[in-house]
Structure formats: structure tokens, C-alpha cells
Motif scaffolding. Structure first.
Motif, PDB file in Angstrom:
ATOM      1  N   ASP A  14       0.849  -1.195   0.000  1.00 59.17           N
ATOM      2  CA  ASP A  14       0.000   0.000   0.000  1.00 59.17           C
ATOM      3  C   ASP A  14       0.882   1.240   0.000  1.00 59.17           C
ATOM      4  O   ASP A  14       1.233   1.767   1.041  1.00 59.17           O
ATOM      5  N   GLU A  16       0.031   4.119  -1.300  1.00 54.41           N
ATOM      6  CA  GLU A  16      -0.784   5.335  -1.245  1.00 54.41           C
ATOM      7  C   GLU A  16      -0.578   6.084   0.070  1.00 54.41           C
ATOM      8  O   GLU A  16      -0.369   7.295   0.079  1.00 54.41           O
ATOM      9  N   ALA A  17      -0.615   5.380   1.182  1.00 52.93           N
ATOM     10  CA  ALA A  17      -0.439   6.027   2.487  1.00 52.93           C
ATOM     11  C   ALA A  17       0.975   6.587   2.642  1.00 52.93           C
ATOM     12  O   ALA A  17       1.157   7.697   3.146  1.00 52.93           O
ATOM     13  N   ASN A  20       1.361   9.700   0.350  1.00 48.36           N
ATOM     14  CA  ASN A  20       0.599  10.848   0.844  1.00 48.36           C
ATOM     15  C   ASN A  20       1.122  11.366   2.172  1.00 48.36           C
ATOM     16  O   ASN A  20       0.951  12.546   2.479  1.00 48.36           O
ATOM     17  N   THR A  21       1.780  10.532   2.947  1.00 49.59           N
ATOM     18  CA  THR A  21       2.443  11.001   4.161  1.00 49.59           C
ATOM     19  C   THR A  21       3.586  11.945   3.790  1.00 49.59           C
ATOM     20  O   THR A  21       3.739  13.032   4.375  1.00 49.59           O
ATOM     21  N   LEU A  36      -2.149  13.720   6.833  1.00 53.98           N
ATOM     22  CA  LEU A  36      -2.284  12.596   5.916  1.00 53.98           C
ATOM     23  C   LEU A  36      -3.711  12.509   5.398  1.00 53.98           C
ATOM     24  O   LEU A  36      -3.936  12.366   4.195  1.00 53.98           O
ATOM     25  N   ASP A  37      -4.697  12.613   6.284  1.00 53.50           N
ATOM     26  CA  ASP A  37      -6.092  12.513   5.855  1.00 53.50           C
ATOM     27  C   ASP A  37      -6.454  13.624   4.874  1.00 53.50           C
ATOM     28  O   ASP A  37      -7.181  13.392   3.903  1.00 53.50           O
ATOM     29  N   LEU A  40      -4.842  12.768   1.483  1.00 55.62           N
ATOM     30  CA  LEU A  40      -5.608  11.712   0.827  1.00 55.62           C
ATOM     31  C   LEU A  40      -6.889  12.267   0.218  1.00 55.62           C
ATOM     32  O   LEU A  40      -7.248  11.945  -0.913  1.00 55.62           O
ATOM     33  N   TYR A  43      -5.810  15.096  -2.791  1.00 56.84           N
ATOM     34  CA  TYR A  43      -4.946  14.790  -3.927  1.00 56.84           C
ATOM     35  C   TYR A  43      -5.102  13.394  -4.521  1.00 56.84           C
ATOM     36  O   TYR A  43      -4.659  13.168  -5.648  1.00 56.84           O
ATOM     37  N   SER A  44      -5.684  12.472  -3.799  1.00 60.31           N
ATOM     38  CA  SER A  44      -5.808  11.098  -4.308  1.00 60.31           C
ATOM     39  C   SER A  44      -6.650  11.061  -5.579  1.00 60.31           C
ATOM     40  O   SER A  44      -7.691  11.714  -5.669  1.00 60.31           O
TER      41      SER A  44
END
Length: 67
Positions: A14, A16-17, A20-21, A36-37, A40, A43-44
Motif C-alpha cells: 500500500d 498510497e499512504a 501521501n504522508t 495525511l487525511d 488523501l 490529492y488522491s
């Protein structure tokens, strides 16, 4: 071994996390506090050019080049 498969679309690893961190920290370092939230959510799923444009709009200046 005949083949080696790298799978970085979130099935095995994973990323993605992790990505994005790093993005949240970078945007925060540029002067726009971002969790982080928030990264996500903002920009995700967007094209990188759109992400950069959104960050530049938030910080009020161009994103500096990577060195």
C-alpha cells in the motif's frame, strides 16, 4: 527464477499512504499545514499536474523544483 513481478498498485504494497504522508509533510513544509487525511482527500486520484496546481494555489507561489 524466470520472472519477478513488482506490484505497486496497492494490492501487495500500500504505497498510497506512504506517498501521501510524504506529500503532506512536503506541503506542510511549504507553509500549508496538511495532515495525511487531508492529503488523501485533496490529492488522491488526481493527475500530478493538478495536484501541483492545487498546492501552488494554496501556498500562493510556484512549488520549488526538486533538488
Amino acid at each position: 527464477m524466470g520472472a519477478l513481478i513488482f506490484d505497486f498498485d496497492g494490492v501487495i504494497a500500500d504505497s498510497e499512504a506512504i506517498a501521501n504522508t510524504v506529500l503532506a509533510k512536503t506541503v506542510s513544509d511549504l507553509g500549508q499545514p496538511t495532515t495525511l487525511d487531508q492529503a488523501l482527500g485533496r490529492y488522491s486520484g488526481k493527475r500530478w499536474a493538478d495536484v501541483i496546481a492545487e498546492i501552488e494555489a494554496a501556498i500562493g507561489r510556484p512549488v520549488p523544483p526538486i533538488s
